[in-house]
Design a protein around this motif. Structure first.
Motif, PDB file in Angstrom:
ATOM      1  N   GLY A   7       0.850  -1.192   0.000  1.00 61.62           N
ATOM      2  CA  GLY A   7       0.000   0.000   0.000  1.00 61.62           C
ATOM      3  C   GLY A   7       0.882   1.236   0.000  1.00 61.62           C
ATOM      4  O   GLY A   7       2.048   1.179   0.425  1.00 61.62           O
ATOM      5  N   SER A   8       0.336   2.345  -0.509  1.00 60.23           N
ATOM      6  CA  SER A   8       1.116   3.592  -0.469  1.00 60.23           C
ATOM      7  C   SER A   8       0.274   4.767   0.005  1.00 60.23           C
ATOM      8  O   SER A   8       0.499   5.906  -0.367  1.00 60.23           O
ATOM      9  N   GLY A   9      -0.744   4.466   0.834  1.00 62.95           N
ATOM     10  CA  GLY A   9      -1.471   5.530   1.522  1.00 62.95           C
ATOM     11  C   GLY A   9      -0.653   5.977   2.719  1.00 62.95           C
ATOM     12  O   GLY A   9       0.462   5.486   2.960  1.00 62.95           O
ATOM     13  N   VAL A  10      -1.206   6.897   3.478  1.00 64.86           N
ATOM     14  CA  VAL A  10      -0.438   7.486   4.582  1.00 64.86           C
ATOM     15  C   VAL A  10      -0.032   6.435   5.624  1.00 64.86           C
ATOM     16  O   VAL A  10       1.045   6.521   6.220  1.00 64.86           O
ATOM     17  N   ILE A  11      -0.858   5.421   5.806  1.00 66.16           N
ATOM     18  CA  ILE A  11      -0.553   4.416   6.827  1.00 66.16           C
ATOM     19  C   ILE A  11       0.702   3.636   6.441  1.00 66.16           C
ATOM     20  O   ILE A  11       1.525   3.296   7.291  1.00 66.16           O
ATOM     21  N   ALA A  12       0.876   3.392   5.149  1.00 68.33           N
ATOM     22  CA  ALA A  12       2.053   2.656   4.682  1.00 68.33           C
ATOM     23  C   ALA A  12       3.296   3.531   4.688  1.00 68.33           C
ATOM     24  O   ALA A  12       4.337   3.151   5.241  1.00 68.33           O
ATOM     25  N   VAL A  13       3.196   4.714   4.079  1.00 69.92           N
ATOM     26  CA  VAL A  13       4.424   5.478   3.853  1.00 69.92           C
ATOM     27  C   VAL A  13       5.040   5.999   5.155  1.00 69.92           C
ATOM     28  O   VAL A  13       6.245   6.202   5.231  1.00 69.92           O
ATOM     29  N   GLU A  14       4.231   6.151   6.188  1.00 72.59           N
ATOM     30  CA  GLU A  14       4.805   6.595   7.467  1.00 72.59           C
ATOM     31  C   GLU A  14       5.803   5.564   8.020  1.00 72.59           C
ATOM     32  O   GLU A  14       6.716   5.905   8.765  1.00 72.59           O
ATOM     33  N   LEU A  15       5.640   4.297   7.620  1.00 70.76           N
ATOM     34  CA  LEU A  15       6.537   3.260   8.155  1.00 70.76           C
ATOM     35  C   LEU A  15       8.004   3.491   7.788  1.00 70.76           C
ATOM     36  O   LEU A  15       8.910   3.020   8.469  1.00 70.76           O
ATOM     37  N   ILE A  16       8.213   4.263   6.705  1.00 72.57           N
ATOM     38  CA  ILE A  16       9.597   4.542   6.305  1.00 72.57           C
ATOM     39  C   ILE A  16      10.344   5.315   7.373  1.00 72.57           C
ATOM     40  O   ILE A  16      11.558   5.300   7.435  1.00 72.57           O
ATOM     41  N   ARG A  17       9.592   6.049   8.176  1.00 70.23           N
ATOM     42  CA  ARG A  17      10.252   6.903   9.179  1.00 70.23           C
ATOM     43  C   ARG A  17      10.640   6.107  10.415  1.00 70.23           C
ATOM     44  O   ARG A  17      11.183   6.658  11.360  1.00 70.23           O
ATOM     45  N   LYS A  18      10.288   4.865  10.444  1.00 66.50           N
ATOM     46  CA  LYS A  18      10.456   4.098  11.678  1.00 66.50           C
ATOM     47  C   LYS A  18      11.714   3.245  11.675  1.00 66.50           C
ATOM     48  O   LYS A  18      11.882   2.356  12.495  1.00 66.50           O
ATOM     49  N   GLN A  19      12.584   3.491  10.713  1.00 59.90           N
ATOM     50  CA  GLN A  19      13.908   2.878  10.697  1.00 59.90           C
ATOM     51  C   GLN A  19      13.892   1.364  10.727  1.00 59.90           C
ATOM     52  O   GLN A  19      14.595   0.724  11.502  1.00 59.90           O
ATOM     53  N   VAL A  20      13.031   0.798   9.869  1.00 55.88           N
ATOM     54  CA  VAL A  20      13.111  -0.640   9.601  1.00 55.88           C
ATOM     55  C   VAL A  20      13.355  -0.771   8.101  1.00 55.88           C
ATOM     56  O   VAL A  20      12.906   0.056   7.306  1.00 55.88           O
ATOM     57  N   LYS A  21      14.084  -1.803   7.744  1.00 52.42           N
ATOM     58  CA  LYS A  21      14.407  -2.013   6.327  1.00 52.42           C
ATOM     59  C   LYS A  21      13.152  -2.471   5.596  1.00 52.42           C
ATOM     60  O   LYS A  21      12.510  -3.442   6.022  1.00 52.42           O
ATOM     61  N   ILE A  22      12.767  -1.775   4.533  1.00 50.82           N
ATOM     62  CA  ILE A  22      11.498  -2.143   3.899  1.00 50.82           C
ATOM     63  C   ILE A  22      11.589  -2.269   2.370  1.00 50.82           C
ATOM     64  O   ILE A  22      12.427  -1.655   1.719  1.00 50.82           O
ATOM     65  N   ARG A  23      10.678  -3.087   1.868  1.00 52.68           N
ATOM     66  CA  ARG A  23      10.327  -3.102   0.437  1.00 52.68           C
ATOM     67  C   ARG A  23       8.901  -2.635   0.390  1.00 52.68           C
ATOM     68  O   ARG A  23       8.061  -3.137   1.143  1.00 52.68           O
ATOM     69  N   LEU A  24       8.601  -1.676  -0.458  1.00 52.94           N
ATOM     70  CA  LEU A  24       7.226  -1.165  -0.502  1.00 52.94           C
ATOM     71  C   LEU A  24       6.625  -1.416  -1.881  1.00 52.94           C
ATOM     72  O   LEU A  24       7.221  -1.048  -2.896  1.00 52.94           O
ATOM     73  N   LEU A  25       5.468  -2.051  -1.887  1.00 54.05           N
ATOM     74  CA  LEU A  25       4.787  -2.346  -3.146  1.00 54.05           C
ATOM     75  C   LEU A  25       3.384  -1.775  -3.105  1.00 54.05           C
ATOM     76  O   LEU A  25       2.663  -1.951  -2.119  1.00 54.05           O
ATOM     77  N   TYR A 178      17.073   2.946   4.520  1.00 54.13           N
ATOM     78  CA  TYR A 178      16.297   1.776   4.973  1.00 54.13           C
ATOM     79  C   TYR A 178      15.431   1.175   3.862  1.00 54.13           C
ATOM     80  O   TYR A 178      14.816   0.146   4.047  1.00 54.13           O
ATOM     81  N   THR A 179      15.346   1.879   2.713  1.00 52.60           N
ATOM     82  CA  THR A 179      14.511   1.356   1.623  1.00 52.60           C
ATOM     83  C   THR A 179      15.307   0.375   0.784  1.00 52.60           C
ATOM     84  O   THR A 179      16.316   0.740   0.173  1.00 52.60           O
ATOM     85  N   GLU A 180      14.837  -0.864   0.753  1.00 48.82           N
ATOM     86  CA  GLU A 180      15.542  -1.857  -0.058  1.00 48.82           C
ATOM     87  C   GLU A 180      15.036  -1.803  -1.499  1.00 48.82           C
ATOM     88  O   GLU A 180      15.786  -1.928  -2.443  1.00 48.82           O
ATOM     89  N   HIS A 181      13.717  -1.594  -1.631  1.00 45.43           N
ATOM     90  CA  HIS A 181      13.123  -1.574  -2.971  1.00 45.43           C
ATOM     91  C   HIS A 181      11.781  -0.869  -2.862  1.00 45.43           C
ATOM     92  O   HIS A 181      11.086  -1.006  -1.860  1.00 45.43           O
ATOM     93  N   ILE A 182      11.417  -0.154  -3.944  1.00 48.05           N
ATOM     94  CA  ILE A 182      10.119   0.521  -3.915  1.00 48.05           C
ATOM     95  C   ILE A 182       9.506   0.452  -5.316  1.00 48.05           C
ATOM     96  O   ILE A 182      10.179   0.731  -6.300  1.00 48.05           O
ATOM     97  N   ASN A 183       8.261   0.028  -5.384  1.00 52.54           N
ATOM     98  CA  ASN A 183       7.545   0.037  -6.668  1.00 52.54           C
ATOM     99  C   ASN A 183       6.127   0.527  -6.400  1.00 52.54           C
ATOM    100  O   ASN A 183       5.335  -0.151  -5.735  1.00 52.54           O
ATOM    101  N   LEU A 184       5.834   1.726  -6.896  1.00 53.86           N
ATOM    102  CA  LEU A 184       4.541   2.355  -6.598  1.00 53.86           C
ATOM    103  C   LEU A 184       3.537   2.175  -7.722  1.00 53.86           C
ATOM    104  O   LEU A 184       2.523   2.846  -7.767  1.00 53.86           O
ATOM    105  N   ASP A 185       3.858   1.270  -8.635  1.00 53.67           N
ATOM    106  CA  ASP A 185       2.944   1.087  -9.774  1.00 53.67           C
ATOM    107  C   ASP A 185       2.989  -0.367 -10.249  1.00 53.67           C
ATOM    108  O   ASP A 185       3.195  -0.636 -11.426  1.00 53.67           O
ATOM    109  N   THR A 186       2.812  -1.287  -9.306  1.00 51.47           N
ATOM    110  CA  THR A 186       2.936  -2.714  -9.673  1.00 51.47           C
ATOM    111  C   THR A 186       1.765  -3.172 -10.531  1.00 51.47           C
ATOM    112  O   THR A 186       1.856  -4.202 -11.189  1.00 51.47           O
TER     113      THR A 186
END
Ligand SMILES: Cc1cc2nc3c(=O)[nH]c(=O)nc-3n(C[C@H](O)[C@H](O)[C@H](O)COP(=O)(O)OP(=O)(O)OC[C@H]3O[C@@H](n4cnc5c(N)ncnc54)[C@H](O)[C@@H]3O)c2cc1C
Length: 371
Positions: A7-25, A178-186
């Motif tokens: 997801g890339s709504g506000v609930i998802a994207v805020e997780l980037i600020r929490k210093q965990v390594k993420i892949r976002l789809l 912390y971003t390993e990979h990001i795809n906002l248009d899968t």
């Protein structure tokens, strides 16, 4: 730990600020109008999020938004549109008109952390006196007297410029270590949790956070998750023409009490970034994607009541969104997938309060991940 965030709504994207390594789809870009977060009013105020944890999440969020507003003022955060909009977060006076039978202040206003909002319950007389000294713009006094409103809440909440803030967060995400990979248009909408778990395993993630908002209705076969339809008209803020009080400061105006508003037909106006959002509806289970002609007329009338000169200023756009309402937000570990080798955390169902709770909700999601 590497976390697959969906997801890339506000609930998802805020997780980037929490210093965990993420892949976002995400199947669609956050600015796509189907993302509830992009069209939202961005006002900090718990609204149709009935979870008992709401206030905790909301005050965590308030602290961060207030610091944002300060840092913007001091110039340390740039607006992403080259400075065309003043700030990502703005503090604006908010006024909610009430009748006698709804006099008690809301629970969040009595919380010890709410002092920052400067909440007051005022008679209509006192409100209009206060508006003279504070210079905020109000609907005509005669209209509100005639409608029988007896008092009002006045407070000073932050308002997030939601599309600009989402883009700001995406940029942070793109440059974060912390971003390993990001795809906002899968273009790929998941049909169930198992599909997400399979992708998590494929990408070498040991955990996932499902932030798919209303999409979770199908993904989790969650019958208690309901879309609460909201309709907004957007007016151009810099050129908006006003009746009566042109030189005043913009304010949030809300009326949920009759005769001018109701629970399902609230009448409200939120100045947000470069637009003034005027609403709107709160209709649970209504799935109509387009604005109905009678809703258009009602919201134009709301705009006129709140002072916009609707003969000279026309809406520049309209938006229909679906608040992901659930009697209790689902922010928990999914025990059904304990043995899958991937820790599954769900984070959805924040109703009309996603921009009010996102920081607190992300904090709690991260503590579930590390538990
Ligand atoms: C008219 C209106 C006004 C509002 N005003 C306010 C306000 O002033 N203040 C406030 O706090 N809140 C407000 N809200 C509520 C707020 O917008 C929501 O609570 C918030 O946007 C929810 O965020 P979310 O990230 O959970 O969902 P969303 O923003 O909808 O994001 C969901 C994400 O999941 C993705 N997704 C969906 N289905 C799937 C799938 N099957 N597979 C993969 N990905 C999927 C989507 O593409 C999207 O990226 C308002 C809402 C409406 C409708």
């Amino acid at each position: 730990m590497t976390v697959l965030v969906v997801g890339s709504g506000v609930i998802a994207v805020e997780l980037i600020r929490k210093q965990v390594k993420i892949r976002l789809l995400s199947p669609r870009h956050p600015l796509h109008p189907s993302t509830c977060s992009v069209g939202a009013g961005g006002l900090w105020m718990p609204f149709h999020c009935d979870d008992e944890r709401t206030d905790q999440w909301a005050f965590d969020t308030l602290d961060e938004l207030m610091s944002y507003a300060c840092s913007v003022e001091s110039g340390s955060v740039d607006a992403v549109d080259g400075g065309a909009s003043k700030a990502l977060v703005e503090i604006v006076p908010a006024i909610s008109f009430k009748r006698n039978n709804s006099k008690a202040p809301p629970k969040w206003a009595t919380d010890r952390r709410s002092h920052i909002l400067k909440f007051q319950c005022l008679t209509i007389d006192d409100l209009y006196k206060e508006s003279l000294s504070q210079n905020f713009r109000l609907p005509g006094r005669e209209v509100m007297d005639h409608a029988g409103y007896s008092h009002s809440w006045l407070f000073h909440p932050p308002i997030v410029d939601s599309p600009n803030m989402l883009m700001h967060m995406v940029r942070e995400l793109e440059s974060s270590e912390y971003t390993e990979h990001i795809n906002l248009d899968t273009q790929k909408g998941y049909a169930n949790v198992q599909e997400i778990v399979d992708d998590a395993i494929k990408f070498g993630c040991d955990s996932l956070v499902n932030c798919t908002g209303l999409g979770s209705k199908a993904i989790c076969d969650d019958k208690s998750l309901i879309g609460a339809r909201g309709v907004l008209l957007q007016f151009d803020r810099p050129s908006c023409e006003w009746d009566g009080q042109p030189e005043r400061n913009d304010s949030v105006i809300m009326v949920e009490d009759p005769p001018l508003g109701s629970d399902s037909d609230p009448c409200y106006m939120i100045p947000r970034g470069k637009i003034i959002a005027v609403g709107g509806t709160y209709l649970e289970g209504d799935e109509q994607p387009e604005i109905r002609p009678e809703e258009m007329s009602k919201i134009m009338e709301n705009a006129r009541l709140m002072g916009i000169n609707t003969d000279r200023s026309k809406p520049i756009s309209q938006w229909v969104g679906f608040r992901p309402y659930r009697p209790r937000a689902r922010l928990e570990i999914d025990e059904d997938f304990r043995k899958s080798g991937v820790k599954v955390v769900h984070s959805f169902g924040y109703g009309g309060s996603g921009w009010t709770v996102f920081v607190g909700a992300a904090k709690e999601a991260v503590s579930l991940l590390s538990s």
